[in-house]
Enzyme design. Sequence first.
Site, PDB file in Angstrom:
ATOM      1  N   TYR A   1      36.378  27.062 -46.398  1.00  0.00           N
ATOM      2  CA  TYR A   1      35.363  27.998 -46.860  1.00  0.00           C
ATOM      3  C   TYR A   1      35.372  29.296 -45.650  1.00  0.00           C
ATOM      4  O   TYR A   1      35.271  30.674 -46.073  1.00  0.00           O
ATOM      5  CB  TYR A   1      34.143  27.639 -47.749  1.00  0.00           C
ATOM      6  CG  TYR A   1      33.006  29.336 -48.111  1.00  0.00           C
ATOM      7  CD1 TYR A   1      33.197  29.436 -49.524  1.00  0.00           C
ATOM      8  CD2 TYR A   1      32.039  29.640 -47.642  1.00  0.00           C
ATOM      9  CE1 TYR A   1      32.755  30.677 -49.675  1.00  0.00           C
ATOM     10  CE2 TYR A   1      31.106  30.544 -47.355  1.00  0.00           C
ATOM     11  CZ  TYR A   1      31.288  31.241 -49.444  1.00  0.00           C
ATOM     12  OH  TYR A   1      30.202  31.869 -49.356  1.00  0.00           O
TER      13      TYR A   1
ATOM     14  N   LYS B   1      36.186  33.526 -45.130  1.00  0.00           N
ATOM     15  CA  LYS B   1      35.154  34.416 -44.863  1.00  0.00           C
ATOM     16  C   LYS B   1      36.031  34.597 -44.155  1.00  0.00           C
ATOM     17  O   LYS B   1      35.607  36.402 -44.004  1.00  0.00           O
ATOM     18  CB  LYS B   1      34.265  33.715 -45.651  1.00  0.00           C
ATOM     19  CG  LYS B   1      33.611  32.885 -47.034  1.00  0.00           C
ATOM     20  CD  LYS B   1      33.538  34.487 -47.577  1.00  0.00           C
ATOM     21  CE  LYS B   1      32.999  34.399 -49.492  1.00  0.00           C
ATOM     22  NZ  LYS B   1      32.936  35.698 -50.330  1.00  0.00           N
TER      23      LYS B   1
ATOM     24  N   ASP C   1      40.794  38.131 -64.067  1.00  0.00           N
ATOM     25  CA  ASP C   1      41.270  36.863 -62.904  1.00  0.00           C
ATOM     26  C   ASP C   1      41.694  37.387 -61.188  1.00  0.00           C
ATOM     27  O   ASP C   1      42.417  38.227 -61.777  1.00  0.00           O
ATOM     28  CB  ASP C   1      42.013  35.704 -63.116  1.00  0.00           C
ATOM     29  CG  ASP C   1      42.116  34.447 -62.747  1.00  0.00           C
ATOM     30  OD1 ASP C   1      41.892  35.172 -61.136  1.00  0.00           O
ATOM     31  OD2 ASP C   1      42.846  33.816 -62.848  1.00  0.00           O
TER      32      ASP C   1
ATOM     33  N   SER D   1      29.575  35.458 -45.589  1.00  0.00           N
ATOM     34  CA  SER D   1      29.006  34.692 -45.174  1.00  0.00           C
ATOM     35  C   SER D   1      28.481  33.950 -43.892  1.00  0.00           C
ATOM     36  O   SER D   1      29.339  35.026 -43.440  1.00  0.00           O
ATOM     37  CB  SER D   1      30.201  33.229 -45.451  1.00  0.00           C
ATOM     38  OG  SER D   1      29.069  32.230 -45.528  1.00  0.00           O
TER      39      SER D   1
END
Length: 672
Positions: A569, A573, A476, A556
């Site tokens: 998100y 990113k 993790d 992304s």
Amino acid sequence: MESLWDEKRAAEIAAQSGDLGLRVYSSQLLGANPDLVLHGGGNTSFKGHSDSLLEGKVETLFVKGSGWDLKTIEAAGFPPVRLEHMLKLAELDSLSDTEMMRQLRLALLDPKAPTPSVEAILHALIPHRFVDHTHTDAVVTLSNSEGGPQRLAELFGDEVLILPYVMPGFVLAKQVAEASRGADWRKLKGIVLLHHGLFTFADDARSSYEAMIELVTKAEGAIMRFAQSSDQEPTKTAAREGIDRGTPARVAIAKLRKRASHTLGAPVLLRLALDSRARTFAQREDAAQLIVSGPLTPDHTIHTKPFGAVFRDDDASGLDEFVECYQEYFAAHAGEEHTRLDCMPRFGVWLERGVITLAPSVTKLAIVEDIVSHTLDAMQVGEQLGGWRALPRAELFDVEYWELEQAKLNAAPASGDPKRELEGKIALVTGAGSGIGLATCHRLASAGAAVAALDIDAKALEQFTGHSSIFALRCDITDVAQCEAALDACVQRFGGLDILVSNAGLFPTSQTLEQVEDAQWNASLELNLTAPMRLLRACAPLLEQGCDPAVVLVASKNVPAPGPGAAAYSAAKAGLTQLGRVAALEFGGKGIRVNTLHPDAVYDTALWSEDILAQRAAAYGLSVEAYKTKNLLATEVSSTDVAEAVFLFAGTRLAKSTGVQLPVDGGNERVV
Ligand code: ZN
């Protein structure tokens, strides 16, 4: 040693494919036991007939072909050779290696068959239909220990001929011919070649195989008895009490590996074994003497070199000492016709810590590791038997630099490919269990890299089980301790780090700014930004010691072209992208390249089920196909497309680019 012979299975094989089938069967049984056969060691044969178009039935020796391993050999691995031709060659007084190899090919009854083993003439001379030859650990260990030849003679009596060491090939065949002249072959069960191995033979496959097992079992029993009765000083073998210097620091290992790569002139993999066997060896008082005291059999030298290196503390001076020793060894034994091979050690002991193996590729490292593990065991037994007495270096040199052995090594590598672009390089990929991470692992491994594949999903990592180049590690990446453990494991297994692919990420459910929940925001920032930063920070000192190091961040399309409902998100990113830019600035001086990819609409990942895809397409009033190809090139973007971009930045094709942001999105009108 247990016989693996299965009479029922053998009867089926005999009914189906006769003696050649049985030859394949018992060869594979020998090959399946690493105490008998290791990586190309040993060879087998049988004598039968072939049908020749012009001559009718021809007496034929089917002998192991070069390039085949007994473990996996098939019928095609036994080239048919004219027996008479072999026997005539045996009558010559001398035969050069080059001429022998030419004659072996001339004697083939099938021009497409592989070249017969260099021991073909010896196999032909033994007047039994089946001949088995292995480099059995037990017999060779006895032979390589103080008083070994006498012990073997007492143990085997008249049943076995014991011959002093000579080089394999024509000279060995002549030696056996001389020694067995007048011998009653019916009474002989085997031939021991000191420092080399054991031959057994019989007129049927089973008897020859069982004779091998029987003689080896006898040798194993003798070792047990001799070892128990030995009065060796306990201080030598016992681990030094209280000494456990612990694991060397990651960076120390990576530095050593970098120096080794420099010595070889290409990236090298280094494995540091710290298990109890390795530690026991490293803690022996005589570990430094033993590691340089010579191999089990001289043919191992082509994989391991004739002696190992001694590493002390956390510096790499052991490497320099090895290079010097190897140069001296070469100078002492080489003739004008020899060209020195590289001076990189293939194994060594890190005193009081563990055992090191090194090789330029994953496949070669596995071979070295197997050989070294058998060698260290044998050396320690040899010491218990009164002292390990390997062949003198002059004899080892002759085999290491024998053109026929070198030809074996230079034959097509086990992978079947020429040297690959990332051979010897070490990559770490996060989010490796699916999608882009998975495709990246396979892409880098197929280019020759050793890959540490990290994923939180243990189940997903099961797909790497048995993959020789991909080392699965459950991790993790938001857990610092787990990351530390994964880095330790990667460095102990491969020696360092050259390529970091930060890919693990999380796409939270769509929420407008008014809806954003703190928990979701924090989770996105943690996994998409903070964890990659911490990992990059932890990897930086390793990358600094890497070979042409590269970092690839998977960000992304949302960075240059954000979408509504994806604040958590997109912001994370964007942060990751900015992190990459700063890293490019800070790491450039250390030669570490940092580049960022902006993939878009990669639908073959775990995130996108068919249902979700159908829903999203419907939301835009598009068919699934039209939705997937909603970009300038009207093309579908797959994980393998992104993996290809990772590969380009990871290797040297884009070696002069850093701080780049590359879209992999089929073309986006908001980005172009
Ligand atoms: Zn041999």
